[in-house]
Design a protein around this motif. Structure first.
Motif, mmCIF file in Angstrom:
data_model
loop_
_atom_site.group_PDB
_atom_site.id
_atom_site.type_symbol
_atom_site.label_atom_id
_atom_site.label_comp_id
_atom_site.label_asym_id
_atom_site.label_seq_id
_atom_site.Cartn_x
_atom_site.Cartn_y
_atom_site.Cartn_z
ATOM 1 N N PHE A 46 59.907 21.032 -13.167
ATOM 2 C CA PHE A 46 59.562 21.710 -14.106
ATOM 3 C C PHE A 46 60.430 22.736 -14.620
ATOM 4 C CE2 PHE A 46 55.894 20.134 -11.378
ATOM 5 C CZ PHE A 46 55.103 19.561 -12.588
ATOM 6 N N ARG A 47 61.451 23.063 -13.966
ATOM 7 C CA ARG A 47 62.567 24.227 -14.483
ATOM 8 C C ARG A 47 63.708 23.155 -15.263
ATOM 9 N NH1 ARG A 47 62.684 29.206 -13.869
ATOM 10 N NH2 ARG A 47 64.765 29.439 -14.069
ATOM 11 N N ALA A 48 64.130 22.206 -14.425
ATOM 12 C CA ALA A 48 65.269 21.395 -15.040
ATOM 13 C C ALA A 48 64.743 20.083 -15.985
ATOM 14 C CB ALA A 48 66.114 20.821 -13.983
ATOM 15 N N ARG A 49 63.370 19.862 -15.712
ATOM 16 C CA ARG A 49 62.567 18.836 -16.463
ATOM 17 C C ARG A 49 63.299 17.429 -15.912
ATOM 18 N NH1 ARG A 49 61.217 19.794 -22.244
ATOM 19 N NH2 ARG A 49 59.556 18.459 -21.888
ATOM 20 N N TYR B 133 57.449 29.191 -2.848
ATOM 21 C CA TYR B 133 57.328 29.571 -4.338
ATOM 22 C C TYR B 133 56.829 31.023 -4.337
ATOM 23 C CZ TYR B 133 55.071 29.266 -8.779
ATOM 24 O OH TYR B 133 54.813 29.283 -10.291
ATOM 25 N N PHE C 177 62.586 14.645 -14.217
ATOM 26 C CA PHE C 177 61.566 14.022 -13.361
ATOM 27 C C PHE C 177 62.115 12.747 -12.726
ATOM 28 C CE2 PHE C 177 59.294 16.591 -16.435
ATOM 29 C CZ PHE C 177 58.297 16.986 -15.706
ATOM 30 N N PHE D 272 60.025 20.530 -7.096
ATOM 31 C CA PHE D 272 59.295 21.100 -8.055
ATOM 32 C C PHE D 272 60.261 21.958 -9.083
ATOM 33 C CE2 PHE D 272 57.644 25.627 -9.843
ATOM 34 C CZ PHE D 272 56.578 25.198 -10.208
ATOM 35 N N GLU D 273 61.138 22.614 -8.830
ATOM 36 C CA GLU D 273 62.268 23.171 -9.517
ATOM 37 C C GLU D 273 62.766 22.186 -10.661
ATOM 38 O OE1 GLU D 273 61.589 26.538 -9.705
ATOM 39 O OE2 GLU D 273 63.766 27.228 -9.192
ATOM 40 N N LEU D 274 63.132 21.125 -9.745
ATOM 41 C CA LEU D 274 63.940 20.106 -10.503
ATOM 42 C C LEU D 274 63.084 19.625 -11.749
ATOM 43 C CD1 LEU D 274 65.426 17.751 -7.582
ATOM 44 C CD2 LEU D 274 66.654 19.047 -9.866
#
Lengths: 312, 433
Positions: free
Chosen positions: A275-278, A252, A280, A271-273
């Motif tokens: 919080f960026r791609a949402r 990160y 969940f 994390f990217e999936l």
């Protein structure tokens, strides 16, 4: 070396009576049990809220489509994970990272502990100096090393250049090796302390006897130190594997998972999936898979460690 | 991945329902204890307590402090500006959306409002604009793109606060000494960069951060997403040419060091301030860094380059209200005050930041500022590179694979054919999901 006759004798094992049927507890025992449950309740409630509920919730979320919809997806997220090249790449990178940091932690930690155990002058200062990075947060360590390693503006390349040595693009060309090195710089002090505690638990009598038998330093290390440090080595390796598989801050803060996907650690990928791609649902499924992988690795390590302990 | 792009109806999880219920319960006493709130309507106008705003860590200007102090006085609230870098702000915000515990107002970096409007996480401001729009000059006094970038299905969800673009910064002395005019085209730029590269000095430094690649794409007529065809990075040949040109600046012509994967997007400005590069492409946000690091540096700001055409990226920040915010009327009043012309002008005087109001560009404080004026001339041809990407529902994932494409070419030196093939494979998986 102590002879078998001098060693303390263990008492003969006592055979306990077999329990044939459930005996009724006395009122005192029941009251004691109730009291125990009352005292245990805060901890049980805490675990239920902060551990078991989130685990149950993440299992539930992993079965949902996950991206702004709450539709049931069954095991789709799990099956997709095995076909997703980005997830596979992240897992491969993470395995490389975990193996390298584990081996490095054991080799460096044990080596430094043996060195410091020689009781040379200044060893306390050395110990403290090695331990300070472990007490520093990964955020600070990451930012510091990013600046040090910057190929153009960093001090490391400036030193190499002044010495007439070739400069390196540390994070661009060897991102995983570089974050492994930074991680070891940060954690070696801690593993050294663990090994040092293990070393100080080995009776001197073994080394003295080996000396009498003509064993040199390397032989004493190989035949006495390494085997008797097995419990510590096992603990360090289990913890290092778990920490390595869960590593996040390095990717990160230091590399952003790049360049490209070269240092895309698995938790950073999750994390990217999330919080960026949402996404969940998918991120939760990958989290569950990571949990299973960590449990599997830990069980295998414990099994290997137990077998080795039996041999000694 | 199995996520679906289509969004049907409100996404309301159990947690969110609990959050909303909790929020509604909390809003009642808060509304009741409001003092002097001009819009103390049921359901959200009351004052009192803490007013929470998520803010960019670089944007806490004195001009805003004055507005905040007056807002606190008028409403009897304590304003808490929680400051983040953009990446961290997004993490916090997305977590908040999941938990239902959201701030009152959010500053975002210019590409999230439509995404959050699509996911029903942002509140439509239409009812407020229907009431107050004329009074605050909206939309007529805002640049058209600053309005369209914050509109989803005909409703406005955010009010542009800052509005920026990138232009060419050059070291006057270096260019004068070499007898070079500030470049206007890609060919001029390459030629000047070659001429000015020697020893420790680079002709240019390509900034870290993939958004700095967007102007090159726009100058070659490329947008990230074509909503009509559903295709990415079109026209493809022009996209490959634009990325290859940037790659070659680093790997072929060696007039720029490689970018890094850092979150710190001030690296080029540091090179520029240290006089280790003659030219950089950046925006007004780097001016304070340059001036602070090297107050004596004489620099010029030239118009954006021309590839197939002249263009630059439209950027800037927007204020929006989360859909679950407890006191939206209060939030709206805050937005009105922060985006007032007087506040914008004061912030510009203090920081050289650019603003989206047309009347702002005519202010003497703007026209007479040598750091700001070139940007007012650049803004009319600034464009949004990611237009329409949010409608796919995959904006974050598509940005990730663009980042991989960019880094594989500019940092790792991959060729365009190979890198774009990998990009297309990844894009196919995302868009079909």
């Amino acid at each position: 070396m102590a002879t078998p006759a001098e060693l303390p004798q263990l008492p003969e094992p006592v055979e306990l009576p077999k329990r044939t049927k459930r005996t009724k507890r006395s009122p005192i025992a029941r009251r004691q049990a109730r009291t125990a449950y009352v005292f245990l309740a805060p901890a049980l409630i805490f675990f239920a809220i902060f551990f078991y509920y989130p685990i149950a919730d993440i299992l539930n979320t992993s079965m949902l489509t996950g991206q702004r919809t709450d539709e049931f997806a069954g095991f789709d997220n799990y099956t997709n994970a095995f076909e997703d090249p980005q997830a596979r790449n992240a897992f491969k990178v993470t395995l490389q990272f975990a193996v390298a940091t584990t081996v490095g932690a054991i080799v460096l930690g044990m080596g430094l502990a043996v060195l410091i155990n020689q009781k040379l002058r200044g060893s306390l200062a050395f110990k403290l100096a090695l331990l300070v990075p472990y007490l520093t947060s990964i955020a600070v360590v990451g930012l510091m090393w990013r600046n040090i390693l910057d190929p153009e503006l960093g001090i490391l390349n400036r030193i190499l250049s002044d010495l007439g040595l070739p400069t390196q693009e540390w994070l661009n060309t060897h991102p995983v090796a570089t974050i492994v090195a930074v991680t070891l710089w940060m954690t070696t002090g801690y593993t050294m302390i663990l090994f040092l505690a293990g070393l100080q638990g080995i009776p001197d009598v073994y080394y003295e006897a080996a000396k009498v038998d003509g064993a040199n330093g390397w032989q004493r290390f190989r035949r006495i130190t390494v085997p008797l440090l097995t419990p510590t080595t096992l603990f360090v390796s289990v913890m290092a594997v778990i920490t390595g598989l869960q590593a996040f801050g390095q990717a990160y803060i230091i590399t952003r998972g790049g360049p490209g996907e070269a240092s895309d650690l698995f938790v950073f990928h999750i994390f990217e999936l999330a919080f960026r791609a949402r996404n969940f649902g998918y991120a939760s499924a990958l989290s569950v898979l990571l949990l299973l992988v960590i449990v599997a690795f830990t069980l295998v390590q414990l099994r290997i460690g137990r077998d080795r302990e039996v041999q000694h | 991945m199995s996520a679906r792009p289509a969004i049907n109806g409100q996404w309301m999880t159990r947690r969110r329902m609990l959050g909303v219920a909790g929020g509604a319960a909390a809003a009642l006493p808060l509304a009741a204890c409001g003092s002097g709130a001009p819009e103390a309507e049921p359901g959200g106008g009351g004052g009192g307590g803490t007013f929470l705003a998520y803010w960019n860590n670089a944007h806490e200007y004195e001009a805003y402090k004055d507005v905040v102090a007056q807002f606190e006085k008028d409403h009897g609230v304590t304003v808490e500006l929680q400051k983040f870098q953009w990446e961290d702000l997004r993490t916090k915000l997305v977590s908040d959306f999941q938990s239902g515990n959201v701030p009152d107002v959010v500053e975002e970096p210019g590409s999230w409002v439509q995404e959050f409007a699509l996911s029903k996480d942002a509140l439509s401001l239409q009812k407020y604009l229907d009431k107050d729009g004329t009074k605050i000059g909206f939309p007529d006094d805002w640049l058209d793109v600053a309005v369209s970038d914050n509109t989803h299905e005909g409703q406005v969800y955010g009010i542009q606060m800052h509005y920026t673009c990138t232009l060419l910064f050059y070291n006057r002395k270096m260019l004068d000494d070499a007898g070079i005019e500030p470049p206007a085209t890609w060919d001029d730029f390459l030629s000047a960069a070659r001429e000015l590269t020697s020893g420790d000095v680079n002709g240019t430094v390509l900034n870290d951060g993939l958004s700095y690649s967007y102007p090159w794409m726009l100058q070659n007529g490329v947008h990230e997403y074509d909503a009509d065809s559903g295709e990415l990075l079109q026209p493809r040949a022009a996209a490959m040419e634009a990325m290859q040109f940037q790659r070659d600046l680093v790997h072929e012509h060696k007039v720029s060091p490689k970018p890094t994967t850092s979150l710190d997007v001030t690296r080029a400005a540091k090179f520029f301030a240290a006089e280790r590069t003659a030219m950089i492409l950046t925006g007004p946000w780097d001016i304070p860094i340059i001036k602070q690091s090297n107050p004596d540096l004489e620099y010029g700001i030239a118009p954006a380059l021309t590839g197939k055409r002249q263009s630059t990226i439209a950027g800037g920040t927007t204020l929006f209200i989360p859909a679950q915010a407890k006191r939206p009327d209060l939030s709206w009043d805050f937005i009105k005050r922060i985006t007032a012309l007087k506040t914008e002008t004061a912030a510009t005087e203090e920081s050289s930041m650019l603003m989206p109001r047309k009347s702002w560009a005519k202010e003497p404080a703007v026209q007479e500022n040598p750091d700001v004026k070139p940007f007012t001339e650049g803004l009319p041809y600034a464009e949004e590179f990611r237009t329409g990407v949010y409608t796919t529902g995959k904006a974050g994932e598509l940005e990730d694979i663009y980042k991989t494409l960019y880094e594989s070419m500019l940092i790792e030196g991959a060729g365009a054919e190979e890198a774009f093939a990998a990009y297309d494979d990844a894009a196919k998986n995302i868009l079909k999901g």
